[in-house]
Design an enzyme around this catalytic site. Structure first.
Site, PDB file in Angstrom:
ATOM      1  N   CYS A   1       0.842  -1.216   0.000  1.00 14.17           N
ATOM      2  CA  CYS A   1       0.000   0.000   0.000  1.00 14.17           C
ATOM      3  C   CYS A   1       0.866   1.251   0.000  1.00 14.17           C
ATOM      4  CB  CYS A   1      -0.917   0.017   1.222  1.00 14.17           C
ATOM      5  SG  CYS A   1      -2.028  -1.393   1.285  1.00 14.17           S
TER       6      CYS A   1
ATOM      7  N   ARG B   1      -8.016  -4.115  -3.189  1.00 10.55           N
ATOM      8  CA  ARG B   1      -7.473  -2.980  -3.956  1.00 10.55           C
ATOM      9  C   ARG B   1      -8.463  -2.659  -5.081  1.00 10.55           C
ATOM     10  NH1 ARG B   1      -2.447  -2.551  -1.809  1.00 10.55           N
ATOM     11  NH2 ARG B   1      -1.643  -4.492  -0.931  1.00 10.55           N
TER      12      ARG B   1
END
Ligand code: BEZ
Length: 213
Positions: free
Chosen positions: A50, A127
């Site tokens: 991330c 995601r």
């Protein structure tokens, strides 16, 4: 095995409205009317993949802005965690995160948009990327799993392709990049097909024509 059906918005739907706490204060989807918006979720703050994604988005931030496109992140973390993480990214990696990040502690927006993939994780958002146009219609959706970082160049390319489609009423071929030839929509009557083969396009056959913009 128990099967759970989750409703999620689809391409062509109006994007679900929300009002929620972010690192830039309370924001509503409505605030983005008139701009393109990349609403994207990440699994959790202070995780390495991330962090690379946030840096990659930050590096392209000015390119998105040139295209009237805003970025809005989201995860199931508190606003304090988000603040600490984006400050850490700036301090340790030298990258400033200029876009807001939603603190979706109650999974409010994550549920509205179907960002959870419970088969993979019950506590983290996947995601997900929702491309929302200036009329707040969902124009594209991308999902990636937890362990695979996304390609932000592809998201920028997608914005270029959607904006080119809207402006010139053309489609874009595989691996298209701005400046490449575009696809002319196929004719849908016999007369149009006959006309098409006389045009000065690069024509492979009556249904397959490319042109320069
Ligand atoms: C990461 O961002 O590094 C990550 C997050 C959740 C699962 C696996 C990796």
């Amino acid at each position: 095995m128990e099967q759970t059906i989750h409703s999620m918005p689809r391409i062509g739907d109006l994007a679900p409205q929300f009002e929620i706490a972010t690192t830039h204060g309370t924001l509503r989807l409505e605030d983005y009317k008139g701009s393109w918006l990349i609403l994207f979720s990440h699994p959790a703050d202070f995780t390495p993949v991330c962090t690379t994604e946030f840096m990659a988005f930050a590096n392209l931030y000015d390119e998105f802005k040139k295209r009237n496109t805003e970025l809005l992140g989201l995860s199931i973390d508190s606003v304090y965690s988000h603040i600490a993480w984006v400050r850490n990214i700036e301090e340790k990696m030298g990258v400033k995160i200029k876009f807001p990040v939603i603190a979706d502690l109650n999974k409010e927006v994550a549920s509205l948009y179907g960002m959870m993939m419970p088969g993979e994780s019950k506590t983290e958002t996947s995601r997900a990327v929702f491309v929302i146009d200036p009329d707040q219609k969902i124009r594209a959706i991308i999902y990636y799993p937890l362990a695979t970082g996304r390609n932000m160049d592809e998201i920028l390319r997608l914005i270029d392709a959607l904006q080119t489609h809207d402006k010139y009423k053309v489609a874009t071929p595989a691996n298209w990049r701005p400046g490449d030839d575009v696809i002319v929509p196929p004719p849908n009557t016999q007369e149009m097909a006959e006309q098409r083969v006389k045009e000065k396009y690069e024509i492979k056959d009556w249904y397959f024509a490319k042109k320069k913009l």
